[in-house]
Scaffold this motif. Structure first.
Motif, PDB file in Angstrom:
ATOM      1  N   ARG A 129       1.724   2.630 -11.224  1.00 16.29           N
ATOM      2  CA  ARG A 129       2.823   2.423 -10.274  1.00 16.29           C
ATOM      3  C   ARG A 129       3.279   0.957 -10.299  1.00 16.29           C
ATOM      4  N   GLU A 170       0.846  -1.200   0.000  1.00 11.59           N
ATOM      5  CA  GLU A 170       0.000   0.000   0.000  1.00 11.59           C
ATOM      6  C   GLU A 170       0.883   1.251   0.000  1.00 11.59           C
ATOM      7  N   GLN A 171       1.925   1.261   0.833  1.00  9.07           N
ATOM      8  CA  GLN A 171       2.817   2.416   0.932  1.00  9.07           C
ATOM      9  C   GLN A 171       3.518   2.732  -0.385  1.00  9.07           C
ATOM     10  N   LEU A 230      -2.704   3.025  -9.333  1.00  9.76           N
ATOM     11  CA  LEU A 230      -2.151   1.753  -8.860  1.00  9.76           C
ATOM     12  C   LEU A 230      -1.559   0.969 -10.025  1.00  9.76           C
ATOM     13  N   GLY A 234       2.369   2.103  -3.285  1.00  5.58           N
ATOM     14  CA  GLY A 234       1.372   2.492  -4.266  1.00  5.58           C
ATOM     15  C   GLY A 234       0.958   1.459  -5.274  1.00  5.58           C
TER      16      GLY A 234
END
Length: 130
Positions: free
Chosen positions: A100, A65-66, A97, A68
């Motif tokens: 990334r 999550e961090q 998302l 991305g």
């Protein structure tokens, strides 16, 4: 009855599948957050959705999550149909998302991890051995 009995004609149950073949073909990789599966998802360049249940899986859910490539993890102890649907919906539709994940996947595939690991060990351990 087999593992997939009663699930319907549109569900395929596999005992195992090669991540390097399967993951690049997916809109998003839904998994438990184990180190190997997380790295396989990173290499594939696909967004992830992680449902951790123990140990380092919680770390990897937060870390993905961090960086991305995944929405917030959905721990199995609190997993609900609504939470699963929301997170999966974001994993397959969030363009940021996906972008990334694509970028990070290319970086991971380009790295020579073995050489980098040996270099790090030599830099950190060699001085103490002299």
């Amino acid at each position: 009855m087999g593992a997939g009995a009663g699930l319907g004609d549109d569900i395929l149950v596999l005992d195992e599948a090669p991540h390097d073949w399967l993951f690049p073909r997916m809109a998003a990789v839904v998994h438990h957050g184990g180190t190997g599966t997380t790295s396989g998802a990173l290499v594939s360049g696909r967004p992830q959705m992680i449902c951790p249940f123990l140990g380092d899986q919680l770390f990897w859910a937060r870390r993905m999550e961090q960086v991305g490539v995944a929405p917030a993890g959905q721990p199995q102890s609190r997993l609900s149909p609504e939470g699963l649907a929301q997170a999966l919906g974001r994993a397959v539709s969030d363009e940021a998302l996906a972008a990334r994940a694509t970028d990070l996947g290319a970086l991971v595939r380009a790295e020579d991890g073995v050489t980098a690991a040996v270099g790090a060990l030599e830099r950190h351990l060699a001085p103490s051995l002299l």
